[in-house]
Write a protein that holds these residues in place. Structure first.
Motif, PDB file in Angstrom:
ATOM      1  N   PHE A 256      56.229  43.703  26.778  1.00 30.36           N
ATOM      2  CA  PHE A 256      55.388  42.560  27.139  1.00 30.36           C
ATOM      3  C   PHE A 256      55.519  42.198  28.618  1.00 30.36           C
ATOM      4  CE2 PHE A 256      53.699  38.170  26.762  1.00 30.36           C
ATOM      5  CZ  PHE A 256      52.513  38.494  26.107  1.00 30.36           C
ATOM      6  N   ASP A 257      56.696  42.378  29.183  1.00 37.13           N
ATOM      7  CA  ASP A 257      56.862  42.106  30.620  1.00 37.13           C
ATOM      8  C   ASP A 257      56.025  43.061  31.464  1.00 37.13           C
ATOM      9  OD1 ASP A 257      58.525  39.922  30.382  1.00 37.13           O
ATOM     10  OD2 ASP A 257      60.359  41.115  30.400  1.00 37.13           O
ATOM     11  N   SER A 258      55.855  44.286  30.982  1.00 37.49           N
ATOM     12  CA  SER A 258      55.023  45.235  31.721  1.00 37.49           C
ATOM     13  C   SER A 258      53.557  44.830  31.653  1.00 37.49           C
ATOM     14  CB  SER A 258      55.215  46.658  31.184  1.00 37.49           C
ATOM     15  OG  SER A 258      54.692  46.795  29.879  1.00 37.49           O
ATOM     16  N   ILE A 259      53.152  44.185  30.559  1.00 36.89           N
ATOM     17  CA  ILE A 259      51.790  43.662  30.439  1.00 36.89           C
ATOM     18  C   ILE A 259      51.569  42.555  31.472  1.00 36.89           C
ATOM     19  CG2 ILE A 259      50.205  42.380  28.941  1.00 36.89           C
ATOM     20  CD1 ILE A 259      51.447  43.914  26.578  1.00 36.89           C
ATOM     21  N   ILE A 260      52.557  41.671  31.604  1.00 38.90           N
ATOM     22  CA  ILE A 260      52.464  40.598  32.606  1.00 38.90           C
ATOM     23  C   ILE A 260      52.343  41.198  34.001  1.00 38.90           C
ATOM     24  CG2 ILE A 260      53.633  38.601  33.596  1.00 38.90           C
ATOM     25  CD1 ILE A 260      52.635  38.212  30.714  1.00 38.90           C
ATOM     26  N   SER A 261      53.070  42.285  34.246  1.00 38.92           N
ATOM     27  CA  SER A 261      53.017  42.953  35.550  1.00 38.92           C
ATOM     28  C   SER A 261      51.630  43.553  35.802  1.00 38.92           C
ATOM     29  CB  SER A 261      54.084  44.044  35.612  1.00 38.92           C
ATOM     30  OG  SER A 261      54.033  44.734  36.841  1.00 38.92           O
ATOM     31  N   ILE A 262      51.032  44.139  34.764  1.00 36.22           N
ATOM     32  CA  ILE A 262      49.687  44.713  34.889  1.00 36.22           C
ATOM     33  C   ILE A 262      48.682  43.620  35.230  1.00 36.22           C
ATOM     34  CG2 ILE A 262      47.799  45.795  33.597  1.00 36.22           C
ATOM     35  CD1 ILE A 262      49.976  47.312  32.005  1.00 36.22           C
ATOM     36  N   ILE A 263      48.799  42.484  34.553  1.00 41.29           N
ATOM     37  CA  ILE A 263      47.889  41.364  34.798  1.00 41.29           C
ATOM     38  C   ILE A 263      48.032  40.866  36.239  1.00 41.29           C
ATOM     39  CG2 ILE A 263      47.313  38.982  34.118  1.00 41.29           C
ATOM     40  CD1 ILE A 263      48.379  39.766  31.301  1.00 41.29           C
ATOM     41  N   GLY A 264      49.266  40.859  36.738  1.00 42.81           N
ATOM     42  CA  GLY A 264      49.525  40.392  38.097  1.00 42.81           C
ATOM     43  C   GLY A 264      48.880  41.256  39.164  1.00 42.81           C
ATOM     44  N   LYS A 265      48.574  42.486  38.826  1.00 43.33           N
ATOM     45  CA  LYS A 265      47.951  43.397  39.794  1.00 43.33           C
ATOM     46  C   LYS A 265      46.435  43.277  39.826  1.00 43.33           C
ATOM     47  CE  LYS A 265      51.737  46.727  39.352  1.00 43.33           C
ATOM     48  NZ  LYS A 265      52.143  48.091  38.887  1.00 43.33           N
ATOM     49  N   GLN A 266      45.880  42.473  38.921  1.00 44.23           N
ATOM     50  CA  GLN A 266      44.430  42.318  38.881  1.00 44.23           C
ATOM     51  C   GLN A 266      43.956  41.343  39.953  1.00 44.23           C
ATOM     52  OE1 GLN A 266      44.146  41.208  34.595  1.00 44.23           O
ATOM     53  NE2 GLN A 266      42.957  43.082  34.347  1.00 44.23           N
ATOM     54  N   THR A 267      42.787  41.600  40.462  1.00 44.42           N
ATOM     55  CA  THR A 267      42.197  40.732  41.482  1.00 44.42           C
ATOM     56  C   THR A 267      41.454  39.583  40.817  1.00 44.42           C
ATOM     57  OG1 THR A 267      41.920  42.621  42.964  1.00 44.42           O
ATOM     58  CG2 THR A 267      40.603  40.650  43.436  1.00 44.42           C
ATOM     59  N   LEU A 268      41.677  38.369  41.299  1.00 48.40           N
ATOM     60  CA  LEU A 268      40.963  37.225  40.748  1.00 48.40           C
ATOM     61  C   LEU A 268      39.466  37.355  41.018  1.00 48.40           C
ATOM     62  CD1 LEU A 268      43.205  34.124  41.603  1.00 48.40           C
ATOM     63  CD2 LEU A 268      43.161  35.500  39.517  1.00 48.40           C
ATOM     64  N   LEU A 269      38.660  36.998  40.038  1.00 47.02           N
ATOM     65  CA  LEU A 269      37.207  37.098  40.160  1.00 47.02           C
ATOM     66  C   LEU A 269      36.612  35.921  40.911  1.00 47.02           C
ATOM     67  CD1 LEU A 269      36.385  38.325  36.545  1.00 47.02           C
ATOM     68  CD2 LEU A 269      36.738  39.708  38.597  1.00 47.02           C
ATOM     69  N   PHE A 270      37.330  34.802  40.925  1.00 52.26           N
ATOM     70  CA  PHE A 270      36.872  33.593  41.609  1.00 52.26           C
ATOM     71  C   PHE A 270      38.058  32.657  41.794  1.00 52.26           C
ATOM     72  CE2 PHE A 270      35.859  33.402  37.052  1.00 52.26           C
ATOM     73  CZ  PHE A 270      36.652  32.338  36.654  1.00 52.26           C
ATOM     74  N   LYS A 271      37.868  31.639  42.589  1.00 50.04           N
ATOM     75  CA  LYS A 271      38.908  30.644  42.801  1.00 50.04           C
ATOM     76  C   LYS A 271      39.173  29.904  41.496  1.00 50.04           C
ATOM     77  CE  LYS A 271      39.991  26.521  45.546  1.00 50.04           C
ATOM     78  NZ  LYS A 271      39.469  25.569  46.560  1.00 50.04           N
ATOM     79  N   PRO A 272      40.457  29.793  41.075  1.00 49.49           N
ATOM     80  CA  PRO A 272      40.773  29.128  39.807  1.00 49.49           C
ATOM     81  C   PRO A 272      40.141  27.742  39.695  1.00 49.49           C
ATOM     82  CG  PRO A 272      42.716  30.217  40.665  1.00 49.49           C
ATOM     83  CD  PRO A 272      41.662  30.330  41.722  1.00 49.49           C
ATOM     84  N   GLY A 273      39.539  27.489  38.525  1.00 44.61           N
ATOM     85  CA  GLY A 273      38.950  26.187  38.250  1.00 44.61           C
ATOM     86  C   GLY A 273      37.513  26.031  38.674  1.00 44.61           C
ATOM     87  N   THR A 274      36.923  27.084  39.285  1.00 44.49           N
ATOM     88  CA  THR A 274      35.559  26.957  39.803  1.00 44.49           C
ATOM     89  C   THR A 274      34.519  27.650  38.939  1.00 44.49           C
ATOM     90  OG1 THR A 274      35.763  28.933  41.187  1.00 44.49           O
ATOM     91  CG2 THR A 274      36.433  26.821  42.158  1.00 44.49           C
ATOM     92  N   SER A 275      34.958  28.477  37.987  1.00 44.56           N
ATOM     93  CA  SER A 275      34.011  29.191  37.141  1.00 44.56           C
ATOM     94  C   SER A 275      34.715  29.592  35.844  1.00 44.56           C
ATOM     95  CB  SER A 275      33.463  30.430  37.871  1.00 44.56           C
ATOM     96  OG  SER A 275      32.404  31.018  37.144  1.00 44.56           O
ATOM     97  N   GLU A 276      34.065  30.453  35.051  1.00 44.67           N
ATOM     98  CA  GLU A 276      34.605  30.828  33.750  1.00 44.67           C
ATOM     99  C   GLU A 276      34.531  32.328  33.548  1.00 44.67           C
ATOM    100  OE1 GLU A 276      32.618  31.022  29.457  1.00 44.67           O
ATOM    101  OE2 GLU A 276      32.680  28.979  30.246  1.00 44.67           O
ATOM    102  N   GLU A 277      35.600  32.912  33.056  1.00 43.49           N
ATOM    103  CA  GLU A 277      35.631  34.310  32.620  1.00 43.49           C
ATOM    104  C   GLU A 277      36.649  34.407  31.492  1.00 43.49           C
ATOM    105  OE1 GLU A 277      34.892  38.510  32.539  1.00 43.49           O
ATOM    106  OE2 GLU A 277      33.812  36.848  33.505  1.00 43.49           O
ATOM    107  N   TYR A 278      36.148  34.685  30.303  1.00 51.79           N
ATOM    108  CA  TYR A 278      37.037  34.793  29.143  1.00 51.79           C
ATOM    109  C   TYR A 278      38.149  35.790  29.457  1.00 51.79           C
ATOM    110  CZ  TYR A 278      38.373  35.072  24.225  1.00 51.79           C
ATOM    111  OH  TYR A 278      39.060  35.006  23.027  1.00 51.79           O
ATOM    112  N   SER A 279      39.395  35.395  29.198  1.00 56.34           N
ATOM    113  CA  SER A 279      40.505  36.217  29.667  1.00 56.34           C
ATOM    114  C   SER A 279      41.618  36.326  28.636  1.00 56.34           C
ATOM    115  CB  SER A 279      41.082  35.640  30.968  1.00 56.34           C
ATOM    116  OG  SER A 279      42.218  36.360  31.379  1.00 56.34           O
ATOM    117  N   ASN A 280      41.826  37.543  28.154  1.00 62.11           N
ATOM    118  CA  ASN A 280      42.996  37.809  27.328  1.00 62.11           C
ATOM    119  C   ASN A 280      44.279  37.712  28.155  1.00 62.11           C
ATOM    120  OD1 ASN A 280      42.032  38.381  24.638  1.00 62.11           O
ATOM    121  ND2 ASN A 280      41.121  40.246  25.444  1.00 62.11           N
ATOM    122  N   GLY A 281      44.189  38.163  29.401  1.00 61.75           N
ATOM    123  CA  GLY A 281      45.365  38.117  30.271  1.00 61.75           C
ATOM    124  C   GLY A 281      45.890  36.710  30.474  1.00 61.75           C
TER     125      GLY A 281
END
Length: 467
Positions: A156-181
């Motif tokens: 599970f820690d490796s999953i958190i690490s994978i998520i951390g490498k993803q680029t944010l799609l927008f500034k937090p709180g300004t839009s919506e994107e359903y996210s399992n991560g």
């Protein structure tokens, strides 16, 4: 044309039709009024649309209908029953949200806290708040997996690490994107703050208080469970044509806190009662769970709220897992709840739930139709139906009729060929769906699905296109 929205699903075992017909008379003695109407509708769905699952309907804190239909295991012909367990996909997220709100009640965190308070090295953690993770406004992409059918086993820690490498799609709180991560991060926070595993926390603080005796936070495919449904989907069978197949393997523990749980309709009804009666959350947290913030349609509890015309607020959540679909409808102003759990990924739990509600409201419903095949005496007489059919003004909505080895097929969306059968001159149907194709007017096809008709036109020079 999209298979998920319009096109048919696959062969239902003939034994199911025989069993359902033989039991109809007996069930007419058991069920009356609206309950009989619910039974008849779902019984017909199981015969015409490969439907298999369990449905519960409750009104004013009383269960008025609860029954299983179709097979929990098609190979062994084991029937679903009202206590069959199903994977519930993203309904899991509502458990995760409840856990976060409970920890806030205990003063161990706040939804206003920044992610950096718990995961100091996580990228952008200074900009992401817990509330952004709860309502899918963090900017994280929808999924962290390379494939939806991820079968590899991840720490599970490796999953958190994978998520951390993803680029944010927008500034937090300004839009919506359903996210399992985002919900994987919330799961990590729950375990860190509580000192318990996610499974332990849910069992102690959610399932036990809510009397959910047959629910687990994480389904493990390497373990054996009693009265558990197998998941199915449509795919290419041994003959190369579309049919029911066992769903592709997924290692569900990777989705801990995101889409990992399993349950029954009774347990999810008890969950509904526990939320309604403030057993799991106090009044303030309950309101927070149902509230929306700007820039997201999701509440802080990962529910969606809709204002209906006649029944007030409908609050619902749903889930899809490999071979399973699930939905919880909670009509908050009517004290009505509907829970539908399916073990066939391509059957429409939303349509089933809406129909159950319509029956309770004494509205007219459409019942699926059972049709019988008649032989095609001269296949060449139907050459005129071959070709590509287009929906007006939508170039992406089309299908092709193919005649092969004196059999009629429809081809769509690069899926396996689906066979059609004649039931009266110029009218064909699918044995897998409540679907009728009317070719009575040359150059045109009326696609009649669940009683709704759409007209498609045969494309000119279609024979050249299909070659």
């Amino acid at each position: 044309m999209n298979y998920n929205s319009k096109i048919f699903k696959v062969l239902m075992f003939s034994i199911l039709l025989i069993n359902c017909n033989s039991n109809t008379k007996n069930n007419q003695n058991i069920y009356k009024g609206e309950r009989l109407q619910m039974y008849d509708y779902l019984n017909l769905r199981s015969q015409t649309a490969s439907y298999s699952g369990t449905v519960l309907v409750a009104r004013n804190d009383s269960v008025i209908f609860s029954k299983g239909f179709g097979f929990a295991n098609r190979e062994q012909q084991i029937a679903n029953n009202k206590d069959t367990k199903f994977k519930i996909g993203s309904i899991t997220k509502t458990f995760t949200a409840v856990a976060i709100l409970q920890l806030q009640e205990k003063g161990q965190l706040s939804v206003e806290d920044k992610l950096s308070k718990f995961l100091t090295d996580f990228p952008n953690s200074q900009n992401i708040q817990i509330k952004h993770l709860l309502n899918h406004s963090s900017g994280l992409p929808q999924d962290w997996r390379e494939s939806w059918h991820e079968s590899r086993v991840f720490n599970f820690d490796s999953i958190i690490s994978i998520i951390g490498k993803q680029t944010l799609l927008f500034k937090p709180g300004t839009s919506e994107e359903y996210s399992n991560g985002g919900y994987a991060l919330l799961t990590k926070i729950i375990e860190q703050v509580s000192g318990l595993t996610y499974e332990e926390y849910c069992e102690k603080y959610i399932f036990l208080p809510a009397k959910m005796k047959n629910t687990g936070a994480v389904f493990n495919p390497q373990e054996t469970y009693e009265n558990f449904a197998s998941g199915y989907q449509y795919g290419e069978g041994k003959d190369g044509y579309n049919t029911n197949i066992e769903a592709q393997y997924v290692f569900t523990p990777n989705l801990k806190g995101q889409a990992s749980a399993y349950s029954t309709v009774k347990d999810l009804y008890n969950y509904h009662l526990a939320l309604k009666n403030k057993t799991l959350l106090n009044e303030s947290s309950t309101q927070l769970m149902l509230s929306k913030l700007p820039n997201s349609e999701y509440t802080l509890g990962s529910w969606l709220n809709v204002e209906t015309k006649t029944n007030g607020i409908l609050s619902y959540c749903s889930g899809v897992s490999n071979g399973f679909e699930s939905v919880m409808y909670r009509y908050l102003d009517k004290n009505r709840s509907i829970i539908a759990l399916n073990n066939h990924q391509n059957t429409d739990v939303f349509n089933i739930s809406r129909t159950m509600s319509a029956i309770v409201d004494e509205k007219k419903i459409y019942n699926p139709q059972i049709r019988s095949e008649i032989p095609i005496e001269d296949i060449s007489s139907y050459n005129f139906i071959k070709g590509k059919y287009m929906y007006p003004d939508d170039v992406e909505d089309f299908f092709e009729i193919i005649i092969k080895d004196a059999r009629v097929f429809v081809f769509s969306n690069n899926e396996p060929l689906e066979e059609l059968f004649l039931y009266k001159p110029n009218y064909f149907f699918s044995k897998n769906y409540d679907l009728q194709l009317d070719f009575s007017e040359k150059g045109k096809c009326l696609w009649i699905y669940n009683g709704v008709t759409d007209a498609y036109m045969l494309e000119k020079d279609s024979d050249e296109i299909s070659k």
